[in-house]
Structures are given as structure tokens and as C-alpha cells.
Design a protein around this motif. Sequence first.
Motif, PDB file in Angstrom:
ATOM      1  N   GLU A 133      44.502  20.287  34.866  1.00 32.22           N
ATOM      2  CA  GLU A 133      45.675  20.446  35.722  1.00 32.22           C
ATOM      3  C   GLU A 133      46.296  19.096  36.078  1.00 32.22           C
ATOM      4  O   GLU A 133      47.516  18.922  36.008  1.00 32.22           O
ATOM      5  CB  GLU A 133      45.274  21.193  37.006  1.00 32.22           C
ATOM      6  CG  GLU A 133      46.443  21.473  37.927  1.00 32.22           C
ATOM      7  CD  GLU A 133      46.014  22.250  39.179  1.00 32.22           C
ATOM      8  OE1 GLU A 133      46.796  22.270  40.136  1.00 32.22           O
ATOM      9  OE2 GLU A 133      44.906  22.814  39.185  1.00 32.22           O
ATOM     10  N   ARG A 134      45.441  18.135  36.407  1.00 33.78           N
ATOM     11  CA  ARG A 134      45.942  16.827  36.860  1.00 33.78           C
ATOM     12  C   ARG A 134      46.705  16.094  35.754  1.00 33.78           C
ATOM     13  O   ARG A 134      47.752  15.511  36.002  1.00 33.78           O
ATOM     14  CB  ARG A 134      44.788  15.957  37.352  1.00 33.78           C
ATOM     15  CG  ARG A 134      45.251  14.585  37.822  1.00 33.78           C
ATOM     16  CD  ARG A 134      44.113  13.718  38.331  1.00 33.78           C
ATOM     17  NE  ARG A 134      44.639  12.407  38.716  1.00 33.78           N
ATOM     18  CZ  ARG A 134      45.092  12.085  39.921  1.00 33.78           C
ATOM     19  NH1 ARG A 134      45.072  13.002  40.889  1.00 33.78           N
ATOM     20  NH2 ARG A 134      45.577  10.893  40.175  1.00 33.78           N
ATOM     21  N   TYR A 135      46.177  16.159  34.531  1.00 31.22           N
ATOM     22  CA  TYR A 135      46.765  15.372  33.443  1.00 31.22           C
ATOM     23  C   TYR A 135      47.591  16.209  32.473  1.00 31.22           C
ATOM     24  O   TYR A 135      48.035  15.706  31.449  1.00 31.22           O
ATOM     25  CB  TYR A 135      45.664  14.595  32.722  1.00 31.22           C
ATOM     26  CG  TYR A 135      44.964  13.612  33.661  1.00 31.22           C
ATOM     27  CD1 TYR A 135      45.703  12.634  34.326  1.00 31.22           C
ATOM     28  CD2 TYR A 135      43.595  13.679  33.915  1.00 31.22           C
ATOM     29  CE1 TYR A 135      45.098  11.744  35.201  1.00 31.22           C
ATOM     30  CE2 TYR A 135      42.974  12.796  34.782  1.00 31.22           C
ATOM     31  CZ  TYR A 135      43.729  11.829  35.426  1.00 31.22           C
ATOM     32  OH  TYR A 135      43.128  10.952  36.297  1.00 31.22           O
ATOM     33  N   MET A 136      47.808  17.479  32.812  1.00 27.09           N
ATOM     34  CA  MET A 136      48.711  18.370  32.073  1.00 27.09           C
ATOM     35  C   MET A 136      48.412  18.363  30.566  1.00 27.09           C
ATOM     36  O   MET A 136      49.285  18.101  29.735  1.00 27.09           O
ATOM     37  CB  MET A 136      50.174  18.002  32.337  1.00 27.09           C
ATOM     38  CG  MET A 136      50.595  18.274  33.776  1.00 27.09           C
ATOM     39  SD  MET A 136      52.351  17.983  34.089  1.00 27.09           S
ATOM     40  CE  MET A 136      53.086  19.367  33.234  1.00 27.09           C
ATOM     41  N   VAL A 137      47.145  18.627  30.235  1.00 23.59           N
ATOM     42  CA  VAL A 137      46.740  18.743  28.834  1.00 23.59           C
ATOM     43  C   VAL A 137      46.388  20.192  28.533  1.00 23.59           C
ATOM     44  O   VAL A 137      46.228  21.015  29.446  1.00 23.59           O
ATOM     45  CB  VAL A 137      45.532  17.823  28.520  1.00 23.59           C
ATOM     46  CG1 VAL A 137      45.947  16.359  28.622  1.00 23.59           C
ATOM     47  CG2 VAL A 137      44.346  18.117  29.439  1.00 23.59           C
ATOM     48  N   SER A 138      46.239  20.511  27.246  1.00 23.64           N
ATOM     49  CA  SER A 138      45.981  21.901  26.840  1.00 23.64           C
ATOM     50  C   SER A 138      44.562  22.326  27.173  1.00 23.64           C
ATOM     51  O   SER A 138      44.342  23.427  27.692  1.00 23.64           O
ATOM     52  CB  SER A 138      46.228  22.053  25.332  1.00 23.64           C
ATOM     53  OG  SER A 138      47.541  21.638  25.011  1.00 23.64           O
ATOM     54  N   THR A 139      43.599  21.478  26.859  1.00 25.15           N
ATOM     55  CA  THR A 139      42.194  21.799  27.141  1.00 25.15           C
ATOM     56  C   THR A 139      41.440  20.522  27.481  1.00 25.15           C
ATOM     57  O   THR A 139      41.872  19.411  27.144  1.00 25.15           O
ATOM     58  CB  THR A 139      41.498  22.458  25.925  1.00 25.15           C
ATOM     59  OG1 THR A 139      41.621  21.593  24.796  1.00 25.15           O
ATOM     60  CG2 THR A 139      42.092  23.812  25.594  1.00 25.15           C
ATOM     61  N   VAL A 140      40.281  20.704  28.145  1.00 32.06           N
ATOM     62  CA  VAL A 140      39.390  19.579  28.447  1.00 32.06           C
ATOM     63  C   VAL A 140      37.967  19.986  28.069  1.00 32.06           C
ATOM     64  O   VAL A 140      37.523  21.099  28.374  1.00 32.06           O
ATOM     65  CB  VAL A 140      39.439  19.188  29.944  1.00 32.06           C
ATOM     66  CG1 VAL A 140      38.558  17.978  30.211  1.00 32.06           C
ATOM     67  CG2 VAL A 140      40.871  18.889  30.377  1.00 32.06           C
ATOM     68  N   HIS A 141      37.279  19.097  27.388  1.00 33.78           N
ATOM     69  CA  HIS A 141      35.882  19.306  26.995  1.00 33.78           C
ATOM     70  C   HIS A 141      35.099  18.052  27.355  1.00 33.78           C
ATOM     71  O   HIS A 141      35.647  17.106  27.922  1.00 33.78           O
ATOM     72  CB  HIS A 141      35.780  19.590  25.493  1.00 33.78           C
ATOM     73  CG  HIS A 141      36.605  20.758  25.041  1.00 33.78           C
ATOM     74  ND1 HIS A 141      36.135  22.043  25.047  1.00 33.78           N
ATOM     75  CD2 HIS A 141      37.889  20.816  24.587  1.00 33.78           C
ATOM     76  CE1 HIS A 141      37.085  22.861  24.614  1.00 33.78           C
ATOM     77  NE2 HIS A 141      38.159  22.141  24.335  1.00 33.78           N
TER      78      HIS A 141
END
Length: 489
Positions: A116-124
Motif C-alpha cells: 500500500e505504501r509504495y503502490m506496487v502490485s505485490t510484495v514478497h
Amino acid sequence: MAPPSSLTPLPVPPELHVTNRETLLNSLRRHLSESSRPLYGFVLLQGGEEQNRYDTDHTELFRQESYFAYLFGVREPGFYGAIDIATGKAVLFAPRLPAEYAVWLGEIKPLSYFKERYMVSTVHYTDEIATVLHDEYKGSGKPVLFLLHGINTDSDLFSKPAEFQGIDKFDTDLTTLHPVLTECRVIKSDMELALIQFANDISSEAHVEVMRKIRVGMYEYQLESMFLHHTYMYGGCRHCSYTCICATGDNSAVLHYGHAAAPNDRILEDGDLALLDMGAEYNFYGSDITCSYPVNGKFTPDQALIYNAVLDAHNAVISTMKPGVSWLDMHKLAEKVILESLKRGRILVGNVDDMMVKRLGAVFMPHGLGHLLGIDTHDPGGYPKGTERSKEPGLKSLRTTRELQEGMVITVEPGCYFIDALLVPAMGNSNTTKFFNHEAVSRFKGFGGVRIESDVLVTANGCKNMTNVPRGISEIEAVMAGAPWPLDK
């Protein structure tokens, strides 16, 4: 009494780094298409790591690697970031933190927080890079990773390509990304310009504060302290763009004064000229401003002569700047204006055009006129592939010789210094000794130097000075005597 600051920290739009990623994607896809290469693979960058002080457990204050900051805006260490060239999806990889992190360093954020903070598609997690990228890949054969590897033409150091366990399962490209991404950073978006403007606004305000409070008997480091306090207290700027240069007296002829061996520690004396080169950094984006003025608030005739020579050069360059203008030509313009002023002041004699041919300007201004500015003080892109530096005195110090383009931010920082290491050989050289009024030059021994530096945006039809500090002698003397800034009309 006016409040100490009229500014409050600027909200940072989260879309800023999304826009930067889109800029890169568009440029990279265009480059690959022109090279008849498939639009598959991943851009992969490794963010910065925290560093300890030598062998101790003292962790230095972390500041993100600049290319990673440009694309992802991540403030935490230990991350990786990927962009799928085919889909445009951005993926962050966070370090898997140990449980005791929560005891010593605070809450362990869930991956959804970073998404949410860095407006990316996914985080792993970083230990999942190989698996995730293989699962995401829709092309044939081994996935290609476009890694960041190229030289910084200011430092001659190379950027570090990403490394991770399992990279041997990918094809890697070390040549394509760096020049394309560097060129993206040269032209600033409106959101980037807003941050650079805020860094300029708070730094300009801090410079004026120092100008008002400087006194004979202070230490140079007290000027640095006042600047750092103001930009942090009222601007939320935890980082400076570079080490503050607070040079007084003959220290002002030391171009990069303020380092560990010359740590802004001289006592200010009556009659000194101060050269203060300081700029705050806000959310990675910097400023770079230099003011020069007498410590006691009143210019002597000699100080005014040299100051106005530099100010005339500064103003001549800014009034000439527009898209298509050569930065090399701007440097030579600044040199010529300064030499003409020194001739009028009877410090030099002879034909100014002849002085230019003999590169006399480099004796008084050995550095380049300015540099690109952005996430780095000396932002990259000054010498694109295929361009070469001049080997001539002064010109070889230019950090760029490009033609100006709309959207560039570049510093305009002419200077005039009396540096024995340059003056003595030039005055003794049979080719240049004739240009010097030796008696007049001897009057300036120990004078130091003057630099005037503003951060300037190239616009469609000209340019805009983003820096707002007193520049004219009457303005400086008025502010140092207590007048408000901007001056009341």
C-alpha cells in the motif's frame, strides 16, 4: 516578529514513483523495440544495505541507493524491486526480519503495508525472488533480468548489479538498463520538481536565517549547525544533499572545504568573506545553494568588485538559458564575464578574447559552471555514452556539456577564487604573465573566493530560478542589517 519559518513539510504523492516506473517502462520498451528485441523480462534492482561503522555495532543512518529510490521510493534497507516489462507490474521483495527486531527496532510490518505504501502490485520476501520471478514470467526460455551496471561519470564508480540466490537460473543483461534509466532521471516530472522546489524553499530560508545571525567571533561550524537545524526543524529534512561547506577567509578558496581534514572549524574574523554552500534533501530530492557575503555585513570595494563579477556571470547565464543552448557555451560565457570584470577592476590587462584562448578563466574558476540536480546532488546523465570530456583546464571539470532540455534542473554556480596553487604558475608562465597586474593581484592574497549558486529549471522558452535568497549587494546588506526577506517594496 516574523515566525522562524513560513513552510511546513510537503506531502509526498505516492504516485511519484509509480510515474517514474512508467517513464522507465516507456523508454525501455521503446529501446527494446528499436533493437528488435522481445518485450519480456524483468528490470531488477537491489536496494541499499545498512552499514556499520567499521567493526562496531553502531549502524550509520541509512539513505536509500538513488536509482532504487527513484523507481520505488523505499526508505527501508535490504529491499529488492522488480518491474515486469511485459505487464508493467511492480514487485517489491522485503527482508524477512527476525522476531527480535520487534523488541529493538519496532513493529515488523506486514507485506501488505509495503504494498500500500509504495503502490506496487505485490510484495514478497527476498528469499523468494527466484521463485516469484519464474512464476511471473510469460516468455519462452530463461527469464531475462535487466540489471543495473554502468559508470557514474562524476565518481568513475560503477553501480552494483543485483545479486541473489538462484540468479544462475536467469539470463542477465548488464548493458541495457543503466543508460536508459539514467536518461529517465535527467528530465524531471512535475511531482519531482515540487520536491526539488520544497528543498530549495527550505534551504533558501535557512540560508537567509544564517545570513541574519552570522557574527564575527563565531565558528564556521555554528553556521552549519544553524542551517541544519532550520532545515530539519521546519522542513523535516533529516539528510543534507552533501557535506556543508562553511568557508570563511582564505578557506573560501578551497573548493570542497568542510571535509574531515578541514571541518568548518575556523573562527570568523572582521573583514572575512564567507562562502556558504549548503543544501537540504527532502524525500531523496536535493538542493544545492551557495551564498557569499562579508561576515560583518558590509562589502569592501574589493569584495564588491569580485562579488559583482560573479553575480554578473550568474545572471548572464540565467538570462541566456533555454532549450537547445550548449552548457559548454554557458561555462565560457561565465568565464568571459568574470574576466571582463577583472579587467575593468584593473586586476587583469590585455585582450579578453586572448585570455579565453589561453584558458585564463580556469585560473580563477577551475570548476565547472554547474551540474544536473535531482535525487543526487551531482545527478547522473552528464555525459551520455559517446560524449567525451574536454582535456582543457576548467572545461575538463565540467560535469556535463549537454545541450539544455526542458525539464532539466541544473545548478548555475560561477565562482572567482584567488588560489595560489593556480595563480603563481599562471603569473610565472611566459604565455599568461602579461595578462596580470601583479601589484593588484598581490592585494588579493588571502582573499579567498566568491561563489554564487542557484538551482535552475529549464522551461519551454527559458528557465526558472528555483532558489530565493538575497543576491544583490544592497539586498544582502539590508537583510544582514535586519530587513525582511523578500524585501518590502
